[in-house]
Design a protein around this motif. Structure first.
Motif, PDB file in Angstrom:
ATOM      1  N   MET A   3       9.656 -31.112 103.112  1.00  0.00           N
ATOM      2  CA  MET A   3       9.167 -29.814 102.539  1.00  0.00           C
ATOM      3  C   MET A   3       9.275 -28.669 103.802  1.00  0.00           C
ATOM      4  SD  MET A   3       5.608 -28.372 100.989  1.00  0.00           S
ATOM      5  CE  MET A   3       5.853 -29.107  99.584  1.00  0.00           C
ATOM      6  N   ALA A   4       9.645 -27.719 103.375  1.00  0.00           N
ATOM      7  CA  ALA A   4       9.887 -26.642 104.250  1.00  0.00           C
ATOM      8  C   ALA A   4       8.723 -26.121 105.138  1.00  0.00           C
ATOM      9  CB  ALA A   4      10.573 -25.379 103.540  1.00  0.00           C
ATOM     10  N   LYS A   5       8.803 -25.785 106.399  1.00  0.00           N
ATOM     11  CA  LYS A   5       8.044 -25.133 107.170  1.00  0.00           C
ATOM     12  C   LYS A   5       7.814 -23.682 106.812  1.00  0.00           C
ATOM     13  CE  LYS A   5      10.359 -27.486 110.805  1.00  0.00           C
ATOM     14  NZ  LYS A   5      10.746 -27.150 112.163  1.00  0.00           N
ATOM     15  N   SER A   6       6.560 -23.150 107.011  1.00  0.00           N
ATOM     16  CA  SER A   6       6.364 -21.883 106.790  1.00  0.00           C
ATOM     17  C   SER A   6       5.554 -21.246 107.697  1.00  0.00           C
ATOM     18  CB  SER A   6       5.763 -21.438 105.544  1.00  0.00           C
ATOM     19  OG  SER A   6       4.468 -21.988 105.266  1.00  0.00           O
ATOM     20  N   LYS A   7       5.648 -20.090 108.156  1.00  0.00           N
ATOM     21  CA  LYS A   7       4.786 -19.256 109.270  1.00  0.00           C
ATOM     22  C   LYS A   7       3.576 -19.151 108.536  1.00  0.00           C
ATOM     23  CE  LYS A   7       8.962 -17.037 111.327  1.00  0.00           C
ATOM     24  NZ  LYS A   7       9.434 -15.838 111.969  1.00  0.00           N
ATOM     25  N   PRO A   8       2.524 -18.822 109.417  1.00  0.00           N
ATOM     26  CA  PRO A   8       1.222 -17.912 108.990  1.00  0.00           C
ATOM     27  C   PRO A   8       1.326 -16.819 108.000  1.00  0.00           C
ATOM     28  CG  PRO A   8       0.991 -18.580 111.476  1.00  0.00           C
ATOM     29  CD  PRO A   8       2.551 -18.711 110.776  1.00  0.00           C
ATOM     30  N   ALA A   9       0.404 -16.640 106.996  1.00  0.00           N
ATOM     31  CA  ALA A   9       0.756 -15.386 106.330  1.00  0.00           C
ATOM     32  C   ALA A   9       0.286 -14.109 106.892  1.00  0.00           C
ATOM     33  CB  ALA A   9      -0.593 -15.573 104.985  1.00  0.00           C
ATOM     34  N   ASN A  10      -0.118 -14.093 108.011  1.00  0.00           N
ATOM     35  CA  ASN A  10      -0.177 -12.787 108.712  1.00  0.00           C
ATOM     36  C   ASN A  10       1.152 -12.636 109.654  1.00  0.00           C
ATOM     37  OD1 ASN A  10      -0.386 -14.636 110.788  1.00  0.00           O
ATOM     38  ND2 ASN A  10      -2.423 -14.141 111.547  1.00  0.00           N
ATOM     39  N   GLU A  11       2.035 -13.455 109.679  1.00  0.00           N
ATOM     40  CA  GLU A  11       3.263 -13.029 110.177  1.00  0.00           C
ATOM     41  C   GLU A  11       3.977 -11.896 109.715  1.00  0.00           C
ATOM     42  OE1 GLU A  11       5.590 -14.022 113.296  1.00  0.00           O
ATOM     43  OE2 GLU A  11       4.101 -15.031 112.831  1.00  0.00           O
ATOM     44  N   SER A  12       4.368 -10.914 110.569  1.00  0.00           N
ATOM     45  CA  SER A  12       4.953  -9.497 110.235  1.00  0.00           C
ATOM     46  C   SER A  12       6.468  -9.875 109.417  1.00  0.00           C
ATOM     47  CB  SER A  12       4.977  -8.771 111.517  1.00  0.00           C
ATOM     48  OG  SER A  12       5.833  -9.023 112.383  1.00  0.00           O
ATOM     49  N   GLU A  13       7.106 -10.665 109.899  1.00  0.00           N
ATOM     50  CA  GLU A  13       8.636 -10.682 109.560  1.00  0.00           C
ATOM     51  C   GLU A  13       8.859 -11.647 108.515  1.00  0.00           C
ATOM     52  OE1 GLU A  13      11.489  -9.258 110.565  1.00  0.00           O
ATOM     53  OE2 GLU A  13      10.455  -8.020 111.675  1.00  0.00           O
ATOM     54  N   LYS A  31      18.396 -16.360 100.829  1.00  0.00           N
ATOM     55  CA  LYS A  31      19.764 -16.096 100.327  1.00  0.00           C
ATOM     56  C   LYS A  31      20.000 -16.836  99.203  1.00  0.00           C
ATOM     57  CE  LYS A  31      22.025 -15.187 104.786  1.00  0.00           C
ATOM     58  NZ  LYS A  31      23.313 -15.464 105.651  1.00  0.00           N
ATOM     59  N   LYS A  32      20.302 -16.295  98.123  1.00  0.00           N
ATOM     60  CA  LYS A  32      20.826 -16.808  96.989  1.00  0.00           C
ATOM     61  C   LYS A  32      22.142 -16.737  96.543  1.00  0.00           C
ATOM     62  CE  LYS A  32      19.668 -16.708  91.767  1.00  0.00           C
ATOM     63  NZ  LYS A  32      18.989 -16.262  90.952  1.00  0.00           N
ATOM     64  N   TYR A  33      22.652 -18.007  96.401  1.00  0.00           N
ATOM     65  CA  TYR A  33      24.400 -18.120  96.146  1.00  0.00           C
ATOM     66  C   TYR A  33      24.417 -17.953  94.695  1.00  0.00           C
ATOM     67  CZ  TYR A  33      24.196 -19.031 101.201  1.00  0.00           C
ATOM     68  OH  TYR A  33      24.216 -19.251 102.334  1.00  0.00           O
ATOM     69  N   THR A  77      16.475 -19.256 105.230  1.00  0.00           N
ATOM     70  CA  THR A  77      17.022 -18.966 106.414  1.00  0.00           C
ATOM     71  C   THR A  77      16.150 -19.604 107.733  1.00  0.00           C
ATOM     72  OG1 THR A  77      16.367 -16.855 106.782  1.00  0.00           O
ATOM     73  CG2 THR A  77      18.779 -17.211 105.838  1.00  0.00           C
ATOM     74  N   GLU A  78      14.954 -19.565 107.345  1.00  0.00           N
ATOM     75  CA  GLU A  78      13.995 -19.742 108.573  1.00  0.00           C
ATOM     76  C   GLU A  78      13.916 -21.242 108.973  1.00  0.00           C
ATOM     77  OE1 GLU A  78       9.343 -18.479 109.137  1.00  0.00           O
ATOM     78  OE2 GLU A  78       9.438 -19.951 107.515  1.00  0.00           O
ATOM     79  N   THR A  79      13.809 -22.292 107.694  1.00  0.00           N
ATOM     80  CA  THR A  79      13.893 -23.457 107.812  1.00  0.00           C
ATOM     81  C   THR A  79      15.568 -24.266 107.748  1.00  0.00           C
ATOM     82  OG1 THR A  79      13.685 -23.901 105.425  1.00  0.00           O
ATOM     83  CG2 THR A  79      11.593 -23.777 106.864  1.00  0.00           C
ATOM     84  N   SER A  80      16.357 -23.258 107.417  1.00  0.00           N
ATOM     85  CA  SER A  80      17.581 -24.023 107.312  1.00  0.00           C
ATOM     86  C   SER A  80      17.763 -25.213 106.378  1.00  0.00           C
ATOM     87  CB  SER A  80      18.334 -24.407 108.606  1.00  0.00           C
ATOM     88  OG  SER A  80      18.319 -23.437 109.681  1.00  0.00           O
ATOM     89  N   SER A  81      17.124 -24.747 105.017  1.00  0.00           N
ATOM     90  CA  SER A  81      17.228 -25.585 104.043  1.00  0.00           C
ATOM     91  C   SER A  81      17.291 -25.016 102.673  1.00  0.00           C
ATOM     92  CB  SER A  81      15.816 -26.643 104.021  1.00  0.00           C
ATOM     93  OG  SER A  81      14.677 -25.686 103.800  1.00  0.00           O
TER      94      SER A  81
END
Length: 188
Positions: free
Chosen positions: A1-11, A16-18, A26-30
């Protein structure tokens, strides 16, 4: 499963949809699925979906696709009449106001939902009001089960088996009703 940042992260995460319809985080490269994007949305995680070839922001289209898939799974939240009204607004002079109105309405709904959840947690969380609320709930459940044939585990509340028992119960209820009406008359 992909990692995710906390919900309060600004970015926001860039997805990307191919051309082959695959989504790349692009964050988890998956590679991810629409279901994972749906989960990220429910968690409050911000993301932007861009067309890998053109770089165009296609977040709106992908979110709409997620809604369509949820609706097809039988989790219908959008009534047919609402959909018809929404479609009829396209091209209307008020079209530009609809997105802001819907967004404000959904924000208000979410705030009310949160307040209701907090009130329910407070009512059943502890303290003297919690005990009263629990007792009221137990009495309500007992009353509803009495209509279904008695309160399980409480002696003397089973459904009457014979007609004479029913008559006795009706007579007792009538007497109680008469007594309550007499009390009401004294107050009035």
């Amino acid at each position: 499963m992909a990692k995710s940042k906390p919900a309060n992260e600004s970015e926001p995460v860039v997805i990307k949809k191919y051309a082959n319809r695959r989504l790349y985080n692009t964050e988890t490269s998956s590679y991810i699925t629409l279901d994972l994007l749906s989960q990220m949305t429910r968690e409050g995680r911000e993301f932007v979906v861009v067309d890998a070839k053109s770089g165009d922001d296609i977040t709106h289209n992908v979110l709409t696709q997620i809604i369509m898939e949820e609706e097809q799974r039988g989790k219908n939240m959008l009534p047919v009449n609402f959909l018809r009204q929404l479609i009829s607004m396209y091209g209307d002079s008020m079209q530009s106001m609809v997105p802001q109105y819907l967004e404000a309405s959904m924000d208000a709904f979410r705030k009310n939902q949160l307040q209701f959840q907090q009130a329910m947690q407070g009512a059943f969380g502890g303290g003297p009001l919690a005990e009263i609320a629990k007792r009221n709930m137990q009495m309500f459940e007992a009353a509803t089960s009495a209509f279904k044939g008695g309160v399980p585990g409480v002696p003397g509340t089973s459904a009457p088996a014979e007609e004479s028992d029913k008559d006795d119960e009706i007579a007792e209820l009538k007497a109680q009703l008469a007594a309550m009406n007499a009390k009401i008359d004294k107050l009035g």
